[in-house]
Scaffold this motif. Structure first.
Motif, PDB file in Angstrom:
ATOM      1  N   LEU A 124       0.918  -1.125   0.113  1.00  0.00           N
ATOM      2  CA  LEU A 124      -0.051  -0.023   0.100  1.00  0.00           C
ATOM      3  C   LEU A 124       0.866   1.161  -0.121  1.00  0.00           C
ATOM      4  O   LEU A 124       1.948   1.290   0.528  1.00  0.00           O
ATOM      5  CB  LEU A 124      -0.822  -0.039   1.215  1.00  0.00           C
ATOM      6  CG  LEU A 124      -1.971  -1.172   1.374  1.00  0.00           C
ATOM      7  CD1 LEU A 124      -2.720  -0.847   2.691  1.00  0.00           C
ATOM      8  CD2 LEU A 124      -2.968  -1.083   0.308  1.00  0.00           C
ATOM      9  N   ASP A 159      -2.522   4.948   3.554  1.00  0.00           N
ATOM     10  CA  ASP A 159      -3.686   4.600   3.974  1.00  0.00           C
ATOM     11  C   ASP A 159      -4.993   4.560   3.346  1.00  0.00           C
ATOM     12  O   ASP A 159      -5.076   5.698   2.542  1.00  0.00           O
ATOM     13  CB  ASP A 159      -4.035   4.968   5.490  1.00  0.00           C
ATOM     14  CG  ASP A 159      -3.369   4.213   6.626  1.00  0.00           C
ATOM     15  OD1 ASP A 159      -2.763   3.361   6.287  1.00  0.00           O
ATOM     16  OD2 ASP A 159      -3.214   4.996   7.571  1.00  0.00           O
ATOM     17  N   HIS A 163      -8.727  -4.488   2.850  1.00  0.00           N
ATOM     18  CA  HIS A 163      -7.669  -3.951   3.872  1.00  0.00           C
ATOM     19  C   HIS A 163      -8.018  -4.811   5.325  1.00  0.00           C
ATOM     20  O   HIS A 163      -7.149  -4.885   6.037  1.00  0.00           O
ATOM     21  CB  HIS A 163      -7.944  -2.500   4.087  1.00  0.00           C
ATOM     22  CG  HIS A 163      -7.973  -1.753   2.986  1.00  0.00           C
ATOM     23  ND1 HIS A 163      -9.127  -1.269   2.186  1.00  0.00           N
ATOM     24  CD2 HIS A 163      -6.779  -1.566   1.831  1.00  0.00           C
ATOM     25  CE1 HIS A 163      -8.762  -0.672   1.155  1.00  0.00           C
ATOM     26  NE2 HIS A 163      -7.510  -0.805   1.084  1.00  0.00           N
ATOM     27  N   TYR A 186      -5.847  -7.760   9.288  1.00  0.00           N
ATOM     28  CA  TYR A 186      -5.734  -6.543   8.402  1.00  0.00           C
ATOM     29  C   TYR A 186      -4.389  -6.840   7.830  1.00  0.00           C
ATOM     30  O   TYR A 186      -3.614  -7.614   8.140  1.00  0.00           O
ATOM     31  CB  TYR A 186      -5.933  -5.211   9.192  1.00  0.00           C
ATOM     32  CG  TYR A 186      -5.415  -5.250  10.615  1.00  0.00           C
ATOM     33  CD1 TYR A 186      -3.792  -5.734  10.804  1.00  0.00           C
ATOM     34  CD2 TYR A 186      -5.804  -4.509  11.563  1.00  0.00           C
ATOM     35  CE1 TYR A 186      -3.317  -5.423  12.007  1.00  0.00           C
ATOM     36  CE2 TYR A 186      -5.056  -4.263  12.865  1.00  0.00           C
ATOM     37  CZ  TYR A 186      -4.015  -4.963  13.025  1.00  0.00           C
ATOM     38  OH  TYR A 186      -3.398  -4.571  14.252  1.00  0.00           O
ATOM     39  N   ARG A 187      -4.207  -5.765   6.731  1.00  0.00           N
ATOM     40  CA  ARG A 187      -3.178  -5.610   6.049  1.00  0.00           C
ATOM     41  C   ARG A 187      -1.698  -5.258   7.065  1.00  0.00           C
ATOM     42  O   ARG A 187      -2.142  -3.915   7.563  1.00  0.00           O
ATOM     43  CB  ARG A 187      -3.228  -4.462   4.917  1.00  0.00           C
ATOM     44  CG  ARG A 187      -3.739  -5.005   3.747  1.00  0.00           C
ATOM     45  CD  ARG A 187      -2.934  -5.985   3.088  1.00  0.00           C
ATOM     46  NE  ARG A 187      -1.800  -5.151   2.223  1.00  0.00           N
ATOM     47  CZ  ARG A 187      -1.340  -5.173   1.035  1.00  0.00           C
ATOM     48  NH1 ARG A 187      -1.776  -5.877   0.438  1.00  0.00           N
ATOM     49  NH2 ARG A 187      -0.332  -4.407   0.806  1.00  0.00           N
ATOM     50  N   LEU A 235      -0.744  -1.398   6.732  1.00  0.00           N
ATOM     51  CA  LEU A 235      -1.720   0.024   7.282  1.00  0.00           C
ATOM     52  C   LEU A 235      -0.969   0.654   8.092  1.00  0.00           C
ATOM     53  O   LEU A 235       0.035   0.330   8.949  1.00  0.00           O
ATOM     54  CB  LEU A 235      -2.858  -0.487   7.838  1.00  0.00           C
ATOM     55  CG  LEU A 235      -4.018  -0.998   6.816  1.00  0.00           C
ATOM     56  CD1 LEU A 235      -5.120  -1.785   7.700  1.00  0.00           C
ATOM     57  CD2 LEU A 235      -4.325  -0.239   5.761  1.00  0.00           C
TER      58      LEU A 235
END
Length: 338
Positions: free
Chosen positions: A30, A33, A90, A241-242, A245
């Motif tokens: 990513l 965010d 996400h 979750y990723r 992040l």
């Protein structure tokens, strides 16, 4: 964190890296965010049913975080895993097997796990057949493998629908489902339950959560089936979750789940949870460590498959088994460090 804790964590991370096979492809990092958090939900049953269960929690999450949160559904578990790998998902609800794939291949990280309304953790895999099936009353009846039965198995990334029965029911008994049954088809838990109740398949993999939820809403369906096998306890479902992040956003997401039903409008949150699955309780803190038993199970299954194959020489078998035994020994150490 003291020096001993740091050293232990570093050692565990190093050991885990040697256990986990390198992914064929890297996950897409990513850049920042997301403006909208996409919440992935594995396809245990129909999208309409899952949306009815999860949307109230997603709405509350959106309000708590002050960010848009959007549900994402896919026709199979792989769709959610791939969505996370490419940064399109996400955070999400996974089973242990699919969470393992998300951690290894999609940059995921387990942060909490579900519980039951009575505070217990865990659920069971089942093999079911029709309640009036007099020919199949036990697992032994099913494993006669005369090619007369149609079998419904779960999604390949399902823990209770695929991995657990693949090991405990088939691998440990030296049975190949494709050679044992007339047909083998993959489907989600709800579809396999309905197919069994309606005599479209003779036997199928399922789990205690799906049976429990269906019993609450459509008891006439569960009255048509019976359980002929129950697995050992499976750890409760993880939320993932990723891991890339931001630390701040991950903290906010984790705080929402751990506070849900504990702070704020407690009664409303508990009602939302009670209407999810077969009756969900509060979320509990967790980590990637909850996947260690699932990793062991997958390795044991691979080991049995190698030992039972006739296509490998004794030397090749010994070499591959030794590699798996090394990984299992490393996992034993990791479990001891929990």
């Amino acid at each position: 964190m003291n020096v001993k804790t740091i050293a232990s964590a570093a050692f565990a991370a190093t050991m885990l890296a040697s256990v986990v096979a390198k992914a064929d492809v890297e996950f897409k990092p990513l850049e920042q965010d997301p403006e909208t958090i996409v919440f992935g939900i594995i396809s245990t049953e129909s999208t309409s049913n899952l949306k009815a269960q999860w949307q109230p929690l997603i709405d509350d999450m959106e309000e708590a975080l002050g960010k848009d949160v959007e549900a994402f559904f896919a026709p199979d578990y792989a769709g959610i895993i791939e969505g996370m790998r490419f940064g399109k998902v996400h955070v999400g609800w996974f089973g242990n097997k699919s969470a393992m794939e998300a951690v290894d291949r999609a940059g995921g990280e387990v942060f909490v796990q579900t519980s039951k309304s009575d505070g217990s953790n865990g659920y069971y895999s089942h093999i079911i057949t029709q309640a009036d099936n007099d020919k199949v009353k036990t697992l032994e009846d099913m494993l006669k493998c005369d090619g007369s039965l149609n079998f419904g198995i779960g999604d390949p990334n399902s823990t209770s629908g695929f991995l657990v029965p693949s090991y405990y029911v088939f691998a440990k008994n030296g049975v190949d489902p494709k050679e044992c049954f007339k047909t083998v088809r993959n489907a989600n838990h709800e579809t396999n339950l309905m197919a069994t109740a309606n005599k479209q398949v003779d036997v199928a993999a399922n789990n205690s959560e799906q049976l429990g939820r269906t019993k609450m809403n459509k008891p006439e369906i569960t009255d048509k089936v019976k359980v002929i096998w129950t697995s050992p306890l499976i750890p409760s479902d993880p939320m993932v979750y990723r891991k890339d992040l931001s630390r701040e956003l991950k903290s906010e997401i984790k705080a929402f789940f751990l506070g849900y039903g504990r702070f704020g409008d407690v009664e409303s949150a508990k009602e939302v949870l009670a209407n999810n699955s077969d009756g969900m309780g509060l979320f509990m803190e967790s980590s990637n460590a909850q996947l260690y038993p699932i990793r062991q199970l997958a390795l044991f299954k691979d080991k049995l498959k190698i030992q039972n194959t006739e296509e490998l020489s004794a030397e090749e078998k010994a070499e591959r088994v030794a590699e798996i035994d090394k990984k299992l020994a490393e996992l034993d150490i990791l479990v001891a460090y929990q």
